[in-house]
Write a protein that holds these residues in place. Structure first.
Motif, PDB file in Angstrom:
ATOM      1  N   LEU A  92       0.784  -0.797  -0.196  1.00  0.00           N
ATOM      2  CA  LEU A  92       0.078   0.194   0.069  1.00  0.00           C
ATOM      3  C   LEU A  92       1.058   1.058   0.406  1.00  0.00           C
ATOM      4  CD1 LEU A  92      -2.974  -0.746   2.919  1.00  0.00           C
ATOM      5  CD2 LEU A  92      -2.460  -1.544   0.198  1.00  0.00           C
ATOM      6  N   ALA A  93       2.255   1.600   0.932  1.00  0.00           N
ATOM      7  CA  ALA A  93       2.764   2.354   0.600  1.00  0.00           C
ATOM      8  C   ALA A  93       3.442   2.886  -0.332  1.00  0.00           C
ATOM      9  CB  ALA A  93       3.727   2.122   2.323  1.00  0.00           C
ATOM     10  N   TRP A  94       4.255   1.620  -1.103  1.00  0.00           N
ATOM     11  CA  TRP A  94       4.637   1.579  -2.320  1.00  0.00           C
ATOM     12  C   TRP A  94       3.468   2.469  -3.580  1.00  0.00           C
ATOM     13  CZ3 TRP A  94       3.637  -0.253  -7.499  1.00  0.00           C
ATOM     14  CH2 TRP A  94       4.807  -0.466  -8.016  1.00  0.00           C
ATOM     15  N   ALA A  95       2.169   1.728  -2.638  1.00  0.00           N
ATOM     16  CA  ALA A  95       2.157   2.260  -4.453  1.00  0.00           C
ATOM     17  C   ALA A  95       1.243   4.159  -3.847  1.00  0.00           C
ATOM     18  CB  ALA A  95       0.368   1.837  -4.008  1.00  0.00           C
ATOM     19  N   LEU A  96       1.342   4.123  -3.106  1.00  0.00           N
ATOM     20  CA  LEU A  96       0.925   5.849  -2.790  1.00  0.00           C
ATOM     21  C   LEU A  96       2.200   6.659  -3.133  1.00  0.00           C
ATOM     22  CD1 LEU A  96      -0.707   7.955  -1.914  1.00  0.00           C
ATOM     23  CD2 LEU A  96       0.021   7.253   0.768  1.00  0.00           C
ATOM     24  N   LEU A  97       3.613   6.472  -2.876  1.00  0.00           N
ATOM     25  CA  LEU A  97       4.666   6.526  -2.812  1.00  0.00           C
ATOM     26  C   LEU A  97       5.359   6.929  -4.412  1.00  0.00           C
ATOM     27  CD1 LEU A  97       6.640   5.403   0.136  1.00  0.00           C
ATOM     28  CD2 LEU A  97       5.819   7.908   0.339  1.00  0.00           C
ATOM     29  N   THR A  98       4.853   6.000  -5.184  1.00  0.00           N
ATOM     30  CA  THR A  98       5.348   5.986  -6.400  1.00  0.00           C
ATOM     31  C   THR A  98       3.875   7.303  -7.476  1.00  0.00           C
ATOM     32  OG1 THR A  98       3.670   4.784  -7.239  1.00  0.00           O
ATOM     33  CG2 THR A  98       5.149   3.220  -6.886  1.00  0.00           C
ATOM     34  N   GLN A  99       3.725   7.840  -5.992  1.00  0.00           N
ATOM     35  CA  GLN A  99       2.838   9.380  -7.097  1.00  0.00           C
ATOM     36  C   GLN A  99       3.894  10.241  -6.215  1.00  0.00           C
ATOM     37  OE1 GLN A  99       1.110   8.528  -9.265  1.00  0.00           O
ATOM     38  NE2 GLN A  99       0.465   5.486  -8.958  1.00  0.00           N
ATOM     39  N   ALA A 100       4.326   9.781  -6.032  1.00  0.00           N
ATOM     40  CA  ALA A 100       5.215  11.319  -4.776  1.00  0.00           C
ATOM     41  C   ALA A 100       4.278  11.973  -4.855  1.00  0.00           C
ATOM     42  CB  ALA A 100       5.926  12.020  -6.208  1.00  0.00           C
ATOM     43  N   PRO A 101       3.764  11.801  -3.550  1.00  0.00           N
ATOM     44  CA  PRO A 101       2.750  12.736  -2.670  1.00  0.00           C
ATOM     45  C   PRO A 101       3.145  14.061  -2.262  1.00  0.00           C
ATOM     46  CG  PRO A 101       3.268  10.395  -1.124  1.00  0.00           C
ATOM     47  CD  PRO A 101       3.722  10.706  -2.585  1.00  0.00           C
ATOM     48  N   SER A 102       2.069  14.811  -2.309  1.00  0.00           N
ATOM     49  CA  SER A 102       2.891  16.063  -1.239  1.00  0.00           C
ATOM     50  C   SER A 102       2.624  15.694  -0.016  1.00  0.00           C
ATOM     51  CB  SER A 102       1.741  17.356  -1.781  1.00  0.00           C
ATOM     52  OG  SER A 102       0.364  16.754  -1.085  1.00  0.00           O
ATOM     53  N   VAL A 103       3.096  16.932   0.302  1.00  0.00           N
ATOM     54  CA  VAL A 103       3.320  17.167   1.945  1.00  0.00           C
ATOM     55  C   VAL A 103       1.717  16.329   2.679  1.00  0.00           C
ATOM     56  CG1 VAL A 103       3.296  18.292   4.189  1.00  0.00           C
ATOM     57  CG2 VAL A 103       5.553  18.118   2.840  1.00  0.00           C
ATOM     58  N   TRP A 104       0.768  17.636   1.951  1.00  0.00           N
ATOM     59  CA  TRP A 104      -0.359  17.675   2.747  1.00  0.00           C
ATOM     60  C   TRP A 104      -1.551  16.139   2.705  1.00  0.00           C
ATOM     61  CZ3 TRP A 104      -1.231  21.523   5.694  1.00  0.00           C
ATOM     62  CH2 TRP A 104      -0.864  22.924   5.527  1.00  0.00           C
ATOM     63  N   LEU A 105      -0.937  15.973   1.324  1.00  0.00           N
ATOM     64  CA  LEU A 105      -1.441  14.420   1.482  1.00  0.00           C
ATOM     65  C   LEU A 105      -1.153  12.874   1.745  1.00  0.00           C
ATOM     66  CD1 LEU A 105      -3.517  12.200  -0.299  1.00  0.00           C
ATOM     67  CD2 LEU A 105      -1.523  12.079  -2.063  1.00  0.00           C
ATOM     68  N   VAL A 106       0.138  13.338   2.551  1.00  0.00           N
ATOM     69  CA  VAL A 106       0.958  12.489   3.337  1.00  0.00           C
ATOM     70  C   VAL A 106       0.526  12.745   4.627  1.00  0.00           C
ATOM     71  CG1 VAL A 106       2.870  11.924   4.698  1.00  0.00           C
ATOM     72  CG2 VAL A 106       2.721  12.500   1.514  1.00  0.00           C
ATOM     73  N   ILE A 107       0.124  14.536   4.987  1.00  0.00           N
ATOM     74  CA  ILE A 107       0.038  14.252   6.815  1.00  0.00           C
ATOM     75  C   ILE A 107      -1.686  13.738   6.080  1.00  0.00           C
ATOM     76  CG2 ILE A 107      -1.074  16.318   7.913  1.00  0.00           C
ATOM     77  CD1 ILE A 107       1.418  18.448   7.303  1.00  0.00           C
ATOM     78  N   SER A 108      -2.604  14.291   5.250  1.00  0.00           N
ATOM     79  CA  SER A 108      -4.010  13.305   5.964  1.00  0.00           C
ATOM     80  C   SER A 108      -4.459  12.000   5.518  1.00  0.00           C
ATOM     81  CB  SER A 108      -4.319  13.903   4.105  1.00  0.00           C
ATOM     82  OG  SER A 108      -5.209  15.421   4.113  1.00  0.00           O
ATOM     83  N   VAL A 109      -3.274  11.431   5.180  1.00  0.00           N
ATOM     84  CA  VAL A 109      -3.008   9.157   4.956  1.00  0.00           C
ATOM     85  C   VAL A 109      -3.229   9.606   6.098  1.00  0.00           C
ATOM     86  CG1 VAL A 109      -2.300   8.061   4.041  1.00  0.00           C
ATOM     87  CG2 VAL A 109      -2.929   9.735   2.236  1.00  0.00           C
ATOM     88  N   LEU A 110      -1.589   9.884   7.280  1.00  0.00           N
ATOM     89  CA  LEU A 110      -1.118   9.712   7.887  1.00  0.00           C
ATOM     90  C   LEU A 110      -2.511   9.836   9.836  1.00  0.00           C
ATOM     91  CD1 LEU A 110       2.246  11.344   8.252  1.00  0.00           C
ATOM     92  CD2 LEU A 110       1.550   8.775   8.625  1.00  0.00           C
ATOM     93  N   VAL A 111      -3.114  10.845   9.103  1.00  0.00           N
ATOM     94  CA  VAL A 111      -4.515  10.365  10.169  1.00  0.00           C
ATOM     95  C   VAL A 111      -4.839  10.060  10.163  1.00  0.00           C
ATOM     96  CG1 VAL A 111      -6.083  12.611  11.252  1.00  0.00           C
ATOM     97  CG2 VAL A 111      -3.735  13.625  10.047  1.00  0.00           C
ATOM     98  N   GLY A 112      -5.236   9.476   9.074  1.00  0.00           N
ATOM     99  CA  GLY A 112      -6.419   8.595   9.056  1.00  0.00           C
ATOM    100  C   GLY A 112      -6.251   6.937   9.363  1.00  0.00           C
ATOM    101  N   LEU A 113      -4.326   6.421   9.074  1.00  0.00           N
ATOM    102  CA  LEU A 113      -3.943   5.828   9.008  1.00  0.00           C
ATOM    103  C   LEU A 113      -4.407   5.700  11.182  1.00  0.00           C
ATOM    104  CD1 LEU A 113      -1.284   5.331   6.508  1.00  0.00           C
ATOM    105  CD2 LEU A 113      -2.990   4.059   6.525  1.00  0.00           C
ATOM    106  N   GLN A 114      -3.688   6.392  11.386  1.00  0.00           N
ATOM    107  CA  GLN A 114      -3.357   6.602  12.907  1.00  0.00           C
ATOM    108  C   GLN A 114      -4.665   6.545  12.930  1.00  0.00           C
ATOM    109  OE1 GLN A 114      -0.757   6.077  15.002  1.00  0.00           O
ATOM    110  NE2 GLN A 114      -0.576   8.283  14.198  1.00  0.00           N
ATOM    111  N   LEU A 115      -5.877   6.152  13.254  1.00  0.00           N
ATOM    112  CA  LEU A 115      -7.443   6.035  13.688  1.00  0.00           C
ATOM    113  C   LEU A 115      -7.277   4.825  13.275  1.00  0.00           C
ATOM    114  CD1 LEU A 115      -9.743   6.455  15.260  1.00  0.00           C
ATOM    115  CD2 LEU A 115     -10.306   7.450  12.783  1.00  0.00           C
ATOM    116  N   LEU A 116      -7.036   4.068  12.178  1.00  0.00           N
ATOM    117  CA  LEU A 116      -7.703   3.137  11.730  1.00  0.00           C
ATOM    118  C   LEU A 116      -6.323   1.882  12.520  1.00  0.00           C
ATOM    119  CD1 LEU A 116      -8.279   3.209   7.751  1.00  0.00           C
ATOM    120  CD2 LEU A 116      -9.486   3.009   9.095  1.00  0.00           C
ATOM    121  N   THR A 117      -5.445   2.180  12.560  1.00  0.00           N
ATOM    122  CA  THR A 117      -4.458   1.853  13.622  1.00  0.00           C
ATOM    123  C   THR A 117      -4.954   0.749  14.040  1.00  0.00           C
ATOM    124  OG1 THR A 117      -2.511   2.157  11.794  1.00  0.00           O
ATOM    125  CG2 THR A 117      -2.128   1.314  13.730  1.00  0.00           C
TER     126      THR A 117
END
Length: 385
Positions: free
Chosen positions: A279-304
């Motif tokens: 999953l991380a590889w698929a996202l990182l291949t898109q060279a995500p912006s900082v704002w997208l990474v922050i948003s994903v981190l917030v969601g992952l924190q809760l889901l975990t």
């Protein structure tokens, strides 16, 4: 011709069945693989979700401010401070506030000591030894302080993220300050929302870590240092860029109270990491912006935190991309999808070293417990502990 005393025969059988080779055979039995796939009920889904939400809120408040500040390069260390909110979810109210404070201090200490070592010019080999010793120290402190999940792994992750070839003194101060500031914010967020948490009661008791004798804690710390050290130097010898990930794999496995739990943890961590890395590889291949990474981190924190108590592998599916994305932020996006396969290989290496060391350094009581469990339970039962 006299017969063999049944008690003597039984003792002989128990001794033979508790050899290390027999322990390995029990752990490789298909029953153990099935055991690792079982699901458990969360002791309190509300508390687990709240801990994830508190960490997510902390990250959502702190990371954008750091990114927009003159210290945007510290966003990775700021994200480490938010992880403090995950501790003490099942503790009584006043005790949790104290646990959060102590965990914040441990997180800051991990960053400070490893960064200071880099500033003082400690060579790579010395820093790797310090990382192995950090595994022992933080395991001992976590068990003694009854910090609960996620245990010493968070502190070791911070220590590993702080290793470096060289730093200026100002960088040491900045890293430490960023981690401390966000850890303090996490403490405030948790204290402000403490009323939302379920508290333990006689009718609804929560898991409580047993108080282990000092000798047991010291032995567990020494075993963890040995296992993590082997994993760290093996990873470094293979040319890996993040040997701390191998250390975390070994430490996570060796935390198990019993050998069958250790093996289940190893299998679950490897399986969950493989999926999460994809999953991380698929996202990182898109060279995500900082704002997208922050948003994903917030969601992952809760889901975990919502799923990790059901099965450790489910948690690793979300923990793995979270760790990789935090590393991506901390490295100022100079790393990318190539981290994903390294995370998988380091985790497999660490888990294999961890289970091997757990068996080699096990006591006869550990192996007898495993043998008796295997004889008494032909069908797998739910995991406990």
């Amino acid at each position: 011709m006299s017969g063999v005393d049944p008690a003597t025969a039984q003792d002989a059988e128990r001794t033979l069945s508790s050899r290390r080779r027999d322990a390995a055979r029990h752990l490789l039995h298909p029953r153990q693989w099935s055991d690792s796939m079982l699901l458990s009920l969360q002791p309190s889904l509300r508390n687990a979700t709240l801990a994830g939400l508190q960490a997510a809120i902390t990250a959502a408040l702190a990371l954008p401010m750091v990114h927009l500040s003159p210290w945007s390069h510290l966003i990775g260390f700021a994200s480490l401070g938010a992880l403090v909110a995950l501790f003490g979810r099942f503790a009584p109210s006043r005790k949790r506030i104290r646990i959060l404070l102590l965990c914040g201090l441990c997180q800051v200490l991990a960053v400070l000591v490893m960064s200071a070592a880099a500033w003082l010019g400690a060579p790579t080999g010395v820093q790797l030894v310090m990382l192995a010793l950090a595994c022992a120290l933080f395991l001992f402190v976590s068990v003694t302080g009854q910090f609960g999940a996620p245990g010493p792994l968070i502190f070791v992750f911070a220590a590993g993220a702080s290793t470096s070839d060289g730093l200026a003194f100002q960088q040491v101060v900045e890293r430490t300050a960023a981690t401390a500031a966000v850890a303090a914010l996490a403490w405030i967020v948790c204290a402000a929302s403490e009323a939302l948490r379920h508290l333990p009661s006689p009718e609804r008791p929560f898991p409580v870590e047993p108080e282990r004798p000092l000798s047991h804690r010291l032995m567990a710390a020494a075993r963890s240092a040995a296992g993590a050290g082997i994993a760290i130097f093996a990873s470094h010898a293979l040319g890996a860029s993040h040997p701390a990930w191998a250390a975390m794999g070994a430490l996570a496995v060796m935390q198990g109270a019993h050998l069958h739990i250790t093996m289940s943890r190893a299998l679950q961590r490897m399986a969950g990491t493989l999926v999460g890395a994809m999953l991380a590889w698929a996202l990182l291949t898109q060279a995500p912006s900082v704002w997208l990474v922050i948003s994903v981190l917030v969601g992952l924190q809760l889901l975990t935190e919502m799923v990790i108590g059901i099965n450790y592998a489910f948690g690793q599916v979300f923990v793995t991309p979270m760790a990789l994305l935090m590393t991506y932020l901390g490295a100022a996006r100079t790393v990318g999808p190539e981290m994903a396969p390294e995370r998988v290989l380091d985790t497999i290496l660490g888990a294999m070293v961890g289970i091997a060391m757990a068996v080699l350094l096990s006591t006869i009581d550990d192996r007898r417990h495993l043998a008796e469990r295997s004889r008494a339970a032909p069908a797998p039962g739910p995991l406990r502990g």
